[in-house]
Scaffold this motif. Structure first.
Motif, PDB file in Angstrom:
ATOM      1  N   TYR A  22      54.820   7.827 -16.770  1.00 25.39           N
ATOM      2  CA  TYR A  22      54.599   6.796 -17.797  1.00 25.39           C
ATOM      3  C   TYR A  22      55.837   5.948 -18.052  1.00 25.39           C
ATOM      4  O   TYR A  22      55.734   4.806 -18.482  1.00 25.39           O
ATOM      5  CB  TYR A  22      54.124   7.412 -19.108  1.00 25.39           C
ATOM      6  N   SER A  23      57.003   6.473 -17.795  1.00 29.65           N
ATOM      7  CA  SER A  23      58.227   5.714 -18.064  1.00 29.65           C
ATOM      8  C   SER A  23      58.573   4.746 -16.931  1.00 29.65           C
ATOM      9  O   SER A  23      59.542   3.995 -17.026  1.00 29.65           O
ATOM     10  CB  SER A  23      59.394   6.668 -18.286  1.00 29.65           C
ATOM     11  N   LYS A  24      57.791   4.748 -15.866  1.00 31.25           N
ATOM     12  CA  LYS A  24      58.052   3.856 -14.727  1.00 31.25           C
ATOM     13  C   LYS A  24      57.895   2.397 -15.135  1.00 31.25           C
ATOM     14  O   LYS A  24      57.032   2.043 -15.923  1.00 31.25           O
ATOM     15  CB  LYS A  24      57.073   4.136 -13.578  1.00 31.25           C
ATOM     16  N   ASN A  25      58.743   1.555 -14.562  1.00 31.03           N
ATOM     17  CA  ASN A  25      58.692   0.120 -14.803  1.00 31.03           C
ATOM     18  C   ASN A  25      57.363  -0.440 -14.302  1.00 31.03           C
ATOM     19  O   ASN A  25      56.829   0.022 -13.293  1.00 31.03           O
ATOM     20  CB  ASN A  25      59.863  -0.561 -14.081  1.00 31.03           C
ATOM     21  N   ILE A  26      56.866  -1.458 -14.973  1.00 31.53           N
ATOM     22  CA  ILE A  26      55.582  -2.065 -14.614  1.00 31.53           C
ATOM     23  C   ILE A  26      55.591  -2.612 -13.181  1.00 31.53           C
ATOM     24  O   ILE A  26      54.560  -2.681 -12.526  1.00 31.53           O
ATOM     25  CB  ILE A  26      55.215  -3.175 -15.629  1.00 31.53           C
ATOM     26  N   ALA A  27      56.774  -2.946 -12.690  1.00 28.38           N
ATOM     27  CA  ALA A  27      56.885  -3.502 -11.338  1.00 28.38           C
ATOM     28  C   ALA A  27      56.539  -2.493 -10.251  1.00 28.38           C
ATOM     29  O   ALA A  27      56.363  -2.865  -9.098  1.00 28.38           O
ATOM     30  CB  ALA A  27      58.290  -4.046 -11.113  1.00 28.38           C
ATOM     31  N   CYS A  28      56.402  -1.229 -10.613  1.00 29.59           N
ATOM     32  CA  CYS A  28      56.077  -0.200  -9.613  1.00 29.59           C
ATOM     33  C   CYS A  28      54.682  -0.386  -9.023  1.00 29.59           C
ATOM     34  O   CYS A  28      54.377   0.200  -7.985  1.00 29.59           O
ATOM     35  CB  CYS A  28      56.232   1.198 -10.202  1.00 29.59           C
ATOM     36  N   ILE A  29      53.860  -1.214  -9.654  1.00 22.73           N
ATOM     37  CA  ILE A  29      52.522  -1.454  -9.091  1.00 22.73           C
ATOM     38  C   ILE A  29      52.624  -2.169  -7.742  1.00 22.73           C
ATOM     39  O   ILE A  29      51.684  -2.139  -6.959  1.00 22.73           O
ATOM     40  CB  ILE A  29      51.597  -2.221 -10.059  1.00 22.73           C
ATOM     41  N   VAL A  30      53.764  -2.745  -7.453  1.00 18.89           N
ATOM     42  CA  VAL A  30      53.995  -3.392  -6.156  1.00 18.89           C
ATOM     43  C   VAL A  30      53.914  -2.366  -5.030  1.00 18.89           C
ATOM     44  O   VAL A  30      53.487  -2.686  -3.922  1.00 18.89           O
ATOM     45  CB  VAL A  30      55.381  -4.088  -6.151  1.00 18.89           C
ATOM     46  N   ALA A  31      54.305  -1.130  -5.321  1.00 20.21           N
ATOM     47  CA  ALA A  31      54.341  -0.082  -4.303  1.00 20.21           C
ATOM     48  C   ALA A  31      52.968   0.224  -3.722  1.00 20.21           C
ATOM     49  O   ALA A  31      52.873   0.669  -2.573  1.00 20.21           O
ATOM     50  CB  ALA A  31      54.960   1.189  -4.884  1.00 20.21           C
ATOM     51  N   VAL A  32      51.913   0.004  -4.485  1.00 19.49           N
ATOM     52  CA  VAL A  32      50.566   0.329  -3.994  1.00 19.49           C
ATOM     53  C   VAL A  32      49.809  -0.909  -3.506  1.00 19.49           C
ATOM     54  O   VAL A  32      48.682  -0.792  -3.035  1.00 19.49           O
ATOM     55  CB  VAL A  32      49.729   1.060  -5.076  1.00 19.49           C
ATOM     56  N   ALA A  33      50.425  -2.069  -3.606  1.00 17.31           N
ATOM     57  CA  ALA A  33      49.757  -3.305  -3.176  1.00 17.31           C
ATOM     58  C   ALA A  33      49.733  -3.402  -1.655  1.00 17.31           C
ATOM     59  O   ALA A  33      50.701  -3.061  -0.985  1.00 17.31           O
ATOM     60  CB  ALA A  33      50.473  -4.512  -3.768  1.00 17.31           C
ATOM     61  N   HIS A  34      48.616  -3.850  -1.135  1.00 15.06           N
ATOM     62  CA  HIS A  34      48.494  -4.090   0.302  1.00 15.06           C
ATOM     63  C   HIS A  34      49.222  -5.388   0.647  1.00 15.06           C
ATOM     64  O   HIS A  34      49.498  -6.209  -0.219  1.00 15.06           O
ATOM     65  CB  HIS A  34      47.024  -4.208   0.706  1.00 15.06           C
ATOM     66  N   ALA A  35      49.501  -5.567   1.917  1.00  9.29           N
ATOM     67  CA  ALA A  35      50.262  -6.739   2.365  1.00  9.29           C
ATOM     68  C   ALA A  35      49.587  -8.048   1.954  1.00  9.29           C
ATOM     69  O   ALA A  35      50.254  -8.988   1.531  1.00  9.29           O
ATOM     70  CB  ALA A  35      50.437  -6.691   3.877  1.00  9.29           C
ATOM     71  N   GLU A  36      48.265  -8.112   2.070  1.00 12.11           N
ATOM     72  CA  GLU A  36      47.559  -9.358   1.729  1.00 12.11           C
ATOM     73  C   GLU A  36      47.522  -9.620   0.217  1.00 12.11           C
ATOM     74  O   GLU A  36      47.272 -10.729  -0.220  1.00 12.11           O
ATOM     75  CB  GLU A  36      46.129  -9.368   2.307  1.00 12.11           C
ATOM     76  N   GLU A  37      47.789  -8.594  -0.582  1.00  7.37           N
ATOM     77  CA  GLU A  37      47.796  -8.757  -2.043  1.00  7.37           C
ATOM     78  C   GLU A  37      49.161  -9.204  -2.568  1.00  7.37           C
ATOM     79  O   GLU A  37      49.272  -9.691  -3.682  1.00  7.37           O
ATOM     80  CB  GLU A  37      47.411  -7.445  -2.724  1.00  7.37           C
ATOM     81  N   ARG A  38      50.181  -9.015  -1.759  1.00  6.00           N
ATOM     82  CA  ARG A  38      51.531  -9.422  -2.186  1.00  6.00           C
ATOM     83  C   ARG A  38      51.631 -10.938  -2.107  1.00  6.00           C
ATOM     84  O   ARG A  38      51.159 -11.545  -1.168  1.00  6.00           O
ATOM     85  CB  ARG A  38      52.593  -8.776  -1.315  1.00  6.00           C
ATOM     86  N   GLY A  39      52.249 -11.494  -3.105  1.00 10.62           N
ATOM     87  CA  GLY A  39      52.388 -12.945  -3.136  1.00 10.62           C
ATOM     88  C   GLY A  39      52.332 -13.458  -4.566  1.00 10.62           C
ATOM     89  O   GLY A  39      52.627 -12.728  -5.525  1.00 10.62           O
ATOM     90  N   PRO A  40      51.954 -14.712  -4.730  1.00  4.79           N
ATOM     91  CA  PRO A  40      51.983 -15.333  -6.054  1.00  4.79           C
ATOM     92  C   PRO A  40      51.100 -14.636  -7.098  1.00  4.79           C
ATOM     93  O   PRO A  40      51.470 -14.561  -8.269  1.00  4.79           O
ATOM     94  CB  PRO A  40      51.473 -16.749  -5.810  1.00  4.79           C
ATOM     95  N   ASN A  41      49.946 -14.136  -6.670  1.00  2.47           N
ATOM     96  CA  ASN A  41      49.062 -13.460  -7.634  1.00  2.47           C
ATOM     97  C   ASN A  41      49.696 -12.192  -8.182  1.00  2.47           C
ATOM     98  O   ASN A  41      49.651 -11.929  -9.380  1.00  2.47           O
ATOM     99  CB  ASN A  41      47.720 -13.123  -6.986  1.00  2.47           C
ATOM    100  N   LEU A  42      50.293 -11.397  -7.323  1.00  2.86           N
ATOM    101  CA  LEU A  42      50.928 -10.149  -7.745  1.00  2.86           C
ATOM    102  C   LEU A  42      52.157 -10.441  -8.597  1.00  2.86           C
ATOM    103  O   LEU A  42      52.368  -9.827  -9.646  1.00  2.86           O
ATOM    104  CB  LEU A  42      51.306  -9.301  -6.528  1.00  2.86           C
ATOM    105  N   THR A  43      52.970 -11.396  -8.166  1.00  2.00           N
ATOM    106  CA  THR A  43      54.154 -11.778  -8.935  1.00  2.00           C
ATOM    107  C   THR A  43      53.747 -12.325 -10.297  1.00  2.00           C
ATOM    108  O   THR A  43      54.335 -11.976 -11.317  1.00  2.00           O
ATOM    109  CB  THR A  43      54.968 -12.841  -8.163  1.00  2.00           C
ATOM    110  N   GLY A  44      52.729 -13.172 -10.307  1.00  2.35           N
ATOM    111  CA  GLY A  44      52.228 -13.733 -11.562  1.00  2.35           C
ATOM    112  C   GLY A  44      51.688 -12.658 -12.494  1.00  2.35           C
ATOM    113  O   GLY A  44      51.877 -12.721 -13.715  1.00  2.35           O
TER     114      GLY A  44
END
Length: 157
Positions: A22-44
């Motif tokens: 629970y103490s993990k930074n919100i940015a850790c959701i990047v770790a489970v994102a697929h390659a096609e999901e990374r980009g402006p939508n994920l950053t936004g």
């Protein structure tokens, strides 16, 4: 899944997660994102959540779907992305255990940016004016010495 989530129940009821994560930074959701999901939508998505105060998973998971709908810049597409990422995290929490967040960059409002810019300009101006004054003073002192020396030699009156 989006249709069966109760809007008033905390997300933690739908996506179980070990307590130590629970103490993990919100940015850790990047770790489970697929390659096609990374980009402006994920950053936004991450930026929108961070700007609204969702800095760690605990805050996110204790929130309701209804509150997330009210977060500015979180459209339907980003909410669906968030839902799929939360499902993956819940299915395999080990994927985010070793994630380390990059240092947080402070996002300033337009008013703060104007103030910071003005402060930088004023500081730069003050430093420049001090340097110019110092250089001018040095030049004047050298010229005075030269004139005094020329007077001693009788070349000028």
């Amino acid at each position: 899944m989006i249709d069966i989530i109760d809007g008033n129940a905390a997300l933690i009821h739908f996506f179980p997660l070990p307590a130590h994560l629970y103490s993990k930074n919100i940015a850790c959701i990047v770790a489970v994102a697929h390659a096609e999901e990374r980009g402006p939508n994920l950053t936004g998505l991450i930026n929108a959540l961070s700007s609204k105060g969702y800095t760690d998973l605990e805050h996110l998971f204790n929130s309701t779907w209804k509150k997330l709908y009210q977060v500015p810049r979180l459209g339907q597409q980003r909410l669906v992305l968030l839902l799929s990422l939360l499902e993956r995290i819940s299915a395999d929490p080990k994927t985010i255990e070793t994630y380390t967040a990059v240092p947080h960059v402070t996002i300033h409002s337009k008013k703060e940016m104007k103030e910071l810019t003005l402060k930088r300009i004023i500081k730069k101006y003050n430093e420049t004016s001090v340097e110019v004054l110092t250089e001018d003073t040095e030049k004047e002192a050298r010229l005075k010495k030269i004139k005094d020396r020329l007077r001693e030699m009788g070349m000028i009156v």
